[in-house]
Design a protein around this motif. Structure first.
Motif, PDB file in Angstrom:
ATOM      1  N   MET A 284      -7.516   4.232  -0.175  1.00 58.90           N
ATOM      2  CA  MET A 284      -8.499   5.253  -0.502  1.00 58.90           C
ATOM      3  C   MET A 284      -9.730   5.073   0.380  1.00 58.90           C
ATOM      4  N   ASN A 285     -10.158   6.145   1.020  1.00 61.26           N
ATOM      5  CA  ASN A 285     -11.296   6.117   1.922  1.00 61.26           C
ATOM      6  C   ASN A 285     -12.303   7.170   1.496  1.00 61.26           C
ATOM      7  N   THR A 286     -13.539   6.760   1.315  1.00 59.69           N
ATOM      8  CA  THR A 286     -14.604   7.693   0.983  1.00 59.69           C
ATOM      9  C   THR A 286     -15.173   8.257   2.275  1.00 59.69           C
ATOM     10  N   ILE A 287     -15.415   9.553   2.288  1.00 60.55           N
ATOM     11  CA  ILE A 287     -15.955  10.215   3.474  1.00 60.55           C
ATOM     12  C   ILE A 287     -17.474  10.107   3.431  1.00 60.55           C
ATOM     13  N   ILE A 288     -18.042   9.511   4.465  1.00 58.52           N
ATOM     14  CA  ILE A 288     -19.490   9.440   4.601  1.00 58.52           C
ATOM     15  C   ILE A 288     -19.839  10.101   5.930  1.00 58.52           C
ATOM     16  N   PRO A 289     -20.151  11.398   5.897  1.00 61.31           N
ATOM     17  CA  PRO A 289     -20.446  12.106   7.141  1.00 61.31           C
ATOM     18  C   PRO A 289     -21.721  11.601   7.807  1.00 61.31           C
ATOM     19  N   GLU A 290     -21.759  11.744   9.109  1.00 64.17           N
ATOM     20  CA  GLU A 290     -22.984  11.473   9.852  1.00 64.17           C
ATOM     21  C   GLU A 290     -24.015  12.525   9.455  1.00 64.17           C
ATOM     22  N   GLU A 291     -25.262  12.301   9.807  1.00 66.14           N
ATOM     23  CA  GLU A 291     -26.321  13.260   9.500  1.00 66.14           C
ATOM     24  C   GLU A 291     -25.972  14.625  10.094  1.00 66.14           C
ATOM     25  N   ASN A 292     -26.165  15.678   9.342  1.00 63.38           N
ATOM     26  CA  ASN A 292     -25.895  17.067   9.732  1.00 63.38           C
ATOM     27  C   ASN A 292     -24.412  17.369   9.918  1.00 63.38           C
TER      28      ASN A 292
ATOM     29  N   MET B 107       0.833  -1.185   0.000  1.00 61.74           N
ATOM     30  CA  MET B 107       0.000   0.000   0.000  1.00 61.74           C
ATOM     31  C   MET B 107       0.883   1.256   0.000  1.00 61.74           C
ATOM     32  N   ALA B 108       1.993   1.205   0.771  1.00 59.58           N
ATOM     33  CA  ALA B 108       2.889   2.357   0.814  1.00 59.58           C
ATOM     34  C   ALA B 108       3.498   2.623  -0.556  1.00 59.58           C
ATOM     35  N   LEU B 109       3.773   1.564  -1.296  1.00 57.65           N
ATOM     36  CA  LEU B 109       4.334   1.731  -2.631  1.00 57.65           C
ATOM     37  C   LEU B 109       3.358   2.472  -3.533  1.00 57.65           C
ATOM     38  N   LYS B 110       2.071   2.104  -3.466  1.00 58.92           N
ATOM     39  CA  LYS B 110       1.056   2.757  -4.293  1.00 58.92           C
ATOM     40  C   LYS B 110       0.974   4.237  -3.937  1.00 58.92           C
ATOM     41  N   PHE B 111       0.984   4.557  -2.647  1.00 58.74           N
ATOM     42  CA  PHE B 111       0.932   5.958  -2.220  1.00 58.74           C
ATOM     43  C   PHE B 111       2.153   6.707  -2.719  1.00 58.74           C
ATOM     44  N   ASN B 112       3.341   6.101  -2.588  1.00 64.58           N
ATOM     45  CA  ASN B 112       4.568   6.767  -3.029  1.00 64.58           C
ATOM     46  C   ASN B 112       4.565   7.024  -4.527  1.00 64.58           C
ATOM     47  N   VAL B 113       3.973   6.116  -5.308  1.00 66.36           N
ATOM     48  CA  VAL B 113       3.870   6.324  -6.753  1.00 66.36           C
ATOM     49  C   VAL B 113       2.968   7.521  -7.035  1.00 66.36           C
ATOM     50  N   VAL B 114       1.803   7.584  -6.356  1.00 68.33           N
ATOM     51  CA  VAL B 114       0.877   8.704  -6.550  1.00 68.33           C
ATOM     52  C   VAL B 114       1.543  10.010  -6.129  1.00 68.33           C
ATOM     53  N   LEU B 115       2.192  10.012  -4.974  1.00 69.40           N
ATOM     54  CA  LEU B 115       2.865  11.219  -4.489  1.00 69.40           C
ATOM     55  C   LEU B 115       3.967  11.650  -5.446  1.00 69.40           C
ATOM     56  N   THR B 116       4.737  10.703  -5.972  1.00 73.82           N
ATOM     57  CA  THR B 116       5.795  11.024  -6.934  1.00 73.82           C
ATOM     58  C   THR B 116       5.209  11.647  -8.195  1.00 73.82           C
ATOM     59  N   MET B 117       4.060  11.121  -8.654  1.00 69.53           N
ATOM     60  CA  MET B 117       3.419  11.684  -9.841  1.00 69.53           C
ATOM     61  C   MET B 117       2.968  13.120  -9.583  1.00 69.53           C
ATOM     62  N   ILE B 118       2.407  13.369  -8.407  1.00 69.14           N
ATOM     63  CA  ILE B 118       1.953  14.724  -8.079  1.00 69.14           C
ATOM     64  C   ILE B 118       3.135  15.677  -8.026  1.00 69.14           C
ATOM     65  N   ILE B 119       4.189  15.263  -7.349  1.00 69.98           N
ATOM     66  CA  ILE B 119       5.369  16.126  -7.229  1.00 69.98           C
ATOM     67  C   ILE B 119       6.002  16.359  -8.598  1.00 69.98           C
ATOM     68  N   SER B 120       6.089  15.310  -9.427  1.00 68.21           N
ATOM     69  CA  SER B 120       6.670  15.475 -10.766  1.00 68.21           C
ATOM     70  C   SER B 120       5.857  16.451 -11.601  1.00 68.21           C
ATOM     71  N   PHE B 121       4.540  16.340 -11.531  1.00 63.33           N
ATOM     72  CA  PHE B 121       3.673  17.240 -12.288  1.00 63.33           C
ATOM     73  C   PHE B 121       3.872  18.678 -11.827  1.00 63.33           C
ATOM     74  N   THR B 122       3.879  18.873 -10.519  1.00 58.66           N
ATOM     75  CA  THR B 122       3.961  20.229 -10.008  1.00 58.66           C
ATOM     76  C   THR B 122       5.348  20.830 -10.199  1.00 58.66           C
TER      77      THR B 122
END
Length: 140
Positions: free
Chosen positions: A48-56, A1-16
């Motif tokens: 990846m976690n989807t945010i599902i807020p409580e009511e209100n 999982m850490a590898l997947k995150f590091n790949v995504v982070l590397t892509m973001i940093i490379s783009f920016t």
């Protein structure tokens, strides 16, 4: 999982990093005076976690042109200051929140420090420079 995150982070940093720092900064106009709603986040421990807020409850941030940031974290209101450092980086300081006890209040409290930001259509990705996490927001 850490590898997947590091790949995504590397892509973001490379783009920016490929952006020309001497060009006028138009992205901060895309960042400011828009209410951004947190809808998912990625971290190295849970993927990846989807945010599902409580009511209100909801999670939002708003970067004002005046340099103030306002946020809502489930049932708490937060405020602080920010400065756009360059075309892909923002520094958030002095973030403080009310302390109403509610189950969902956990996502926006760590919003202090330097963040990389990136836009993809109507989505804003904020990546803290010190924490391996990416917050994804959509325009309200």
């Amino acid at each position: 999982m850490a590898l997947k995150f590091n790949v995504v982070l590397t892509m973001i940093i490379s783009f920016t990093m490929s952006c020309d720092k001497n060009e006028p900064n138009s992205q901060d106009n895309e960042l400011t005076d828009i209410t951004w709603i947190l809808f998912k986040y990625f971290d190295e421990t849970g993927g990846m976690n989807t945010i599902i807020p409580e009511e209100n409850e909801y999670y939002s941030i708003n970067f004002n042109n005046s340099g103030e940031i306002n946020a809502h974290d489930a049932c708490n209101d937060c405020t602080g200051s920010f400065e756009v450092l360059n075309s892909n980086s923002v520094d958030i300081t002095g973030m403080s929140c009310t302390e109403i006890a509610c189950l969902g209040s956990q996502f926006l409290f760590p919003l202090n420090g330097e963040f990389l930001f990136q836009f993809d259509n109507d989505t804003l990705a904020l990546t803290p420079s010190e924490i391996q996490r990416v917050f994804y927001f959509v325009q309200e």
